[in-house]
Design a protein around this motif. Sequence first.
Motif, PDB file in Angstrom:
ATOM      1  N   TYR A  47      -2.975  17.449  17.313  1.00 54.13           N
ATOM      2  CA  TYR A  47      -4.216  17.477  17.286  1.00 54.13           C
ATOM      3  C   TYR A  47      -5.017  18.874  16.630  1.00 54.13           C
ATOM      4  N   GLY A  48      -4.712  20.051  16.749  1.00 50.80           N
ATOM      5  CA  GLY A  48      -4.870  21.668  16.317  1.00 50.80           C
ATOM      6  C   GLY A  48      -6.421  21.326  17.268  1.00 50.80           C
ATOM      7  N   THR A  49      -6.165  21.128  18.559  1.00 48.05           N
ATOM      8  CA  THR A  49      -7.707  21.259  19.262  1.00 48.05           C
ATOM      9  C   THR A  49      -7.575  21.929  20.512  1.00 48.05           C
ATOM     10  N   PRO A  50      -8.211  22.590  21.782  1.00 49.09           N
ATOM     11  CA  PRO A  50      -9.343  22.350  21.292  1.00 49.09           C
ATOM     12  C   PRO A  50      -9.308  24.115  19.636  1.00 49.09           C
ATOM     13  N   ASN A  51      -9.760  24.196  18.676  1.00 48.69           N
ATOM     14  CA  ASN A  51     -10.332  25.059  18.071  1.00 48.69           C
ATOM     15  C   ASN A  51     -11.232  25.977  18.252  1.00 48.69           C
ATOM     16  N   ALA A  52     -12.110  26.818  17.379  1.00 45.69           N
ATOM     17  CA  ALA A  52     -13.329  27.497  17.800  1.00 45.69           C
ATOM     18  C   ALA A  52     -14.519  26.757  17.874  1.00 45.69           C
ATOM     19  N   GLU A  53     -14.041  25.892  16.663  1.00 49.88           N
ATOM     20  CA  GLU A  53     -15.367  25.111  15.882  1.00 49.88           C
ATOM     21  C   GLU A  53     -15.143  23.955  16.913  1.00 49.88           C
TER      22      GLU A  53
END
Length: 86
Positions: A47-53
């Motif tokens: 999911y590419g998370t947790p990203n900074a956003e």
Amino acid sequence: MNNNMKTVTCSFVMDRDVYNAYKSIVTGNGENVKGNIIRYMQSVIDYGTPNAETIEAMEEVKKLKADPDKKTYGSFAEIMKGIDND
């Protein structure tokens, strides 16, 4: 284990209190630390998370919930109802 599977051994040093707090939560949910970390890593890949956003948004929600003067909503329907009433 599949002999063709490439594996890596991870080792790192961390604060014991942080580890114990994490382990307590993970085992309390019926998991083990290794399995939880592997599942977490896979979810980051998937999911590419947790990203900074995402992390920033989660921190913002915590701040909003902690401030009794801020109006919060439990659903999108509540937001729309609040807009209609304004």
